[in-house]
Design an enzyme around this catalytic site. Sequence first.
Site, PDB file in Angstrom:
ATOM      1  N   LYS A 190       0.848  -1.199   0.000  1.00  0.00           N
ATOM      2  CA  LYS A 190       0.000   0.000   0.000  1.00  0.00           C
ATOM      3  C   LYS A 190       0.880   1.245   0.000  1.00  0.00           C
ATOM      4  O   LYS A 190       1.743   1.389   0.867  1.00  0.00           O
ATOM      5  CB  LYS A 190      -0.919   0.006   1.228  1.00  0.00           C
ATOM      6  CG  LYS A 190      -1.893  -1.146   1.275  1.00  0.00           C
ATOM      7  CD  LYS A 190      -2.800  -1.058   2.484  1.00  0.00           C
ATOM      8  CE  LYS A 190      -2.043  -1.265   3.776  1.00  0.00           C
ATOM      9  NZ  LYS A 190      -2.930  -1.293   4.964  1.00  0.00           N
ATOM     10  N   ASP A 216      -4.893 -12.339   7.706  1.00  0.00           N
ATOM     11  CA  ASP A 216      -4.683 -11.203   8.607  1.00  0.00           C
ATOM     12  C   ASP A 216      -5.007 -11.634  10.028  1.00  0.00           C
ATOM     13  O   ASP A 216      -5.612 -12.691  10.244  1.00  0.00           O
ATOM     14  CB  ASP A 216      -5.549 -10.016   8.195  1.00  0.00           C
ATOM     15  CG  ASP A 216      -4.896  -8.672   8.505  1.00  0.00           C
ATOM     16  OD1 ASP A 216      -3.892  -8.660   9.244  1.00  0.00           O
ATOM     17  OD2 ASP A 216      -5.393  -7.639   8.013  1.00  0.00           O
ATOM     18  N   SER A 221     -12.813  -2.579  10.685  1.00  0.00           N
ATOM     19  CA  SER A 221     -13.800  -1.962   9.786  1.00  0.00           C
ATOM     20  C   SER A 221     -13.952  -2.752   8.497  1.00  0.00           C
ATOM     21  O   SER A 221     -14.975  -2.658   7.817  1.00  0.00           O
ATOM     22  CB  SER A 221     -13.379  -0.526   9.461  1.00  0.00           C
ATOM     23  OG  SER A 221     -12.213  -0.518   8.662  1.00  0.00           O
TER      24      SER A 221
END
EC number: 2.7.6.1
Length: 310
Positions: A190, A216, A221
Amino acid sequence: MKIVACNSNRPLAEAVAAALNLPLTKASVRRFADMEVFVEIHENVRGEDVFVIQSTSYPANDNLMELLITLDALRRGSARRVTAVIPYFGYARQDRKSGPRTPISAKLVANLITEAGANRVLTMDLHAGQIQGFFDIPVDNLYAAPLFARDIAERFHGRDIMIVSPDVGGVLRARAIATRLNTDLAIIDKRRERAGVSEVMNVIGDVEGRDCILIDDICDSGGTLCNAAAALIANGAASASVYTTHGVLSGGAVARIASSPISMMTITDSILATEAVRLAQNVRQLTIAPLLAEAMRRISDESSVSSLFD
């Protein structure tokens, strides 16, 4: 051995007790009119090896106080040893100073747990492994990798899979599963080129035509994983699935996942499932109860816990 269940995830505590063929120790957690927590242990624990099961998930502060007060009650009840079994360790993402005059809350929580009366801690997939060093007591950090690897092998048998880390920081976690499955690893890098420009997700690895599985430790969220799945599909992946240990899934996360390219998200029951999670079509749970039970048995027997992952 005695097992005390607090209120954050009672079904998991009951499943662990059943796996050990033990009853839960009779205890009650009440709240006074002003919402102060009061804990009472209704059985003798003097000289006993006691395990307290409590995730410090939402509401994190209430669940943390329940744990601390329960630990204090057991210490004052003369338990020989008290192990805090914390499947999901809240505040773990606050493991460093994020800026000037900010706290390291994970260290503060570690201090509180120790001072309250815990003699050791048993937890699962800590967000940052160095949190073990925040404690001055032994910490056993269990891993979901073997559980996930077995499930992936069964569900994706015969398919061309690729394990994917959603960021550079999660490479070791993803690689552990890729190694167990003898398959390839991709990484999503990223980057934000400059201020005010949307974050770009670069896929490192050839995912064309492959069933990609993102690994992960926490899904909160869901934004990062949804964006990662979209990046994989945009790069030609046949599908994008997710395996994450702790399904925090706050706010509109479940709805966000439902409308994303994620075909299925697999979480564990380290955190009690909300109604939204139970009703979700593309979210499923694996239980960690047998793993916790075996680790607790080994701690009680003074045998190796790390050999569970050899």
